[in-house]
Design an enzyme around this catalytic site. Structure first.
Site, short mmCIF file in Angstrom:
data_model
loop_
_atom_site.label_atom_id
_atom_site.label_comp_id
_atom_site.label_asym_id
_atom_site.label_seq_id
_atom_site.Cartn_x
_atom_site.Cartn_y
_atom_site.Cartn_z
N TYR A 1 0.82 -1.22 0.00
CA TYR A 1 0.00 0.00 0.00
C TYR A 1 0.86 1.27 0.00
O TYR A 1 1.91 1.33 0.62
CB TYR A 1 -0.86 0.05 1.27
CG TYR A 1 -2.12 -0.78 1.27
CD1 TYR A 1 -2.82 -1.09 0.12
CD2 TYR A 1 -2.62 -1.24 2.49
CE1 TYR A 1 -3.97 -1.85 0.17
CE2 TYR A 1 -3.79 -1.98 2.55
CZ TYR A 1 -4.45 -2.29 1.39
OH TYR A 1 -5.59 -3.03 1.45
N GLU A 2 0.33 2.32 -0.65
CA GLU A 2 0.89 3.68 -0.58
C GLU A 2 2.39 3.74 -0.89
O GLU A 2 3.15 4.44 -0.24
CB GLU A 2 0.62 4.29 0.80
CG GLU A 2 -0.84 4.52 1.11
CD GLU A 2 -1.52 5.43 0.08
OE1 GLU A 2 -0.83 6.30 -0.49
OE2 GLU A 2 -2.73 5.26 -0.15
N GLY A 3 2.79 3.03 -1.92
CA GLY A 3 4.20 2.97 -2.28
C GLY A 3 4.84 1.80 -1.59
O GLY A 3 4.86 1.73 -0.35
N GLN B 1 9.66 3.42 -0.35
CA GLN B 1 9.88 4.20 0.86
C GLN B 1 11.38 4.30 1.17
O GLN B 1 11.87 5.36 1.58
CB GLN B 1 9.16 3.56 2.05
CG GLN B 1 7.67 3.35 1.86
CD GLN B 1 6.92 4.63 1.55
OE1 GLN B 1 7.19 5.67 2.13
NE2 GLN B 1 5.97 4.54 0.64
#
Length: 309
Positions: A149-151, A156
């Site tokens: 999720y979300e990258g 990250q």
């Protein structure tokens, strides 16, 4: 856009913590009820499996990792608030740097913890962990999506070393390392020997890795070295940041005990939890540091032909 994305990244990190906590509670409940074998501590026959050292160790490490991940996520939220509401512009700038540094760690490190803890929860259940009625395997499936999720967590890590680490010339990372050292100087008040040595080694590893990366980033021909180090550096910084927060919690717990405040069992648990973390997580920082310095040339040699051979 990044305000929205960073908030979502922190939220996914918190999701990882939440799933990990539920997996831990589920495993602890099972370990307290499932009886098998003799306790090495009490000598009682047909004791609950929580009395077997390996199960006790597994549960202790699960609890310590969750506590560290929770502290990182909460601290990221605090930094975000102070980046907007601290009293002076200089303070707001410093807290913004801490928020930026912590956000990819909160997302990636905490969701990795979610997966690891949920997997350990299945392990505590043994073969029962794969039986759907126990629910243990469901927590692992729920946790496994969060590193995506979300990258993805690789993204990250690239964000951490590619943008966040050097956006202020590395000052935010240096400030964080200085905070580590402040806590390290206080630890001998509470511990002797390995718990102090392991944190000292961990801080030294983070400082070495940070300086190496900042130097590599100053040379455009070493871009592959930086990106090859990204995942290991995020994990190293997450491990040590989590240990730092548990160490601060242990020092606070000692002060509360000395003042005669709070629940002694809970506070003593905080002191023991840091020791568990130091032995089982901080004890492995040398392997993280080695991976940081592996270099891009090594991965270039692992060509498609080599991978397929």
């Amino acid at each position: 856009m990044f305000i929205m994305m960073n908030a979502a990244r922190l939220a996914v990190g918190v999701e990882g913590v939440g799933i990990a906590e539920r997996a831990y509670q589920h495993a602890l409940e099972y370990a307290r009820e499932r009886k098998q074998g003799r306790s090495v501590w009490t000598g009682a026959a047909n004791s609950p499996i929580v009395d077997h050292p390996d199960v006790r160790r597994t549960l202790s490490v699960m609890k310590a990792r969750i506590a560290a991940a929770r502290a990182i996520c909460l601290s990221t939220g605090v930094a975000a608030d102070l980046a907007r509401h601290a009293a002076t512009e200089d303070e707001r700038r410093q807290w913004k740097g801490r928020e930026d540094l912590f956000t990819p760690i909160a997302k990636a490190w905490s969701t990795d913890v979610g997966c690891e803890v949920a997997s350990q929860g299945v392990q505590v259940h043994g073969g029962m962990g794969f039986i759907e009625e126990t629910g243990a395997a469901q927590y692992y499936r729920d946790a496994r999506i969060t590193p995506i999720y979300e990258g993805t967590n690789g993204i990250q890590a690239m964000d951490l070393v590619g943008r966040k680490l050097s956006q202020d010339g590395g000052q935010s990372a240096r400030d964080l390392i200085a905070d580590f050292k402040t806590t390290l100087a206080q630890l001998p008040k509470l511990y002797t020997g390995k718990p102090v040595e392991r944190f000292a080694n961990a801080v030294e590893a983070v400082e070495d890795a940070t300086l190496w990366l900042l130097d590599a980033k100053s040379d455009k021909d070493r871009a592959a070295d930086v990106l090859a180090a990204a995942d290991a550096y995020l994990k190293l910084l997450g491990d040590v940041t989590g240990g730092w927060m548990l160490a601060k919690g242990a020092l606070w717990a000692r002060a509360e005990l000395d003042a005669g405040r709070g629940d002694p069992v809970w506070l003593e648990g905080k002191i023991a939890l840091y020791e568990v973390y130091a032995a089982n997580v901080l004890g492995h920082v040398s392997s993280r540091l080695a991976a940081v310095g592996q270099g891009g040339a090594l991965l270039e040699r692992m060509s498609v032909d080599v991978l397929a051979g």
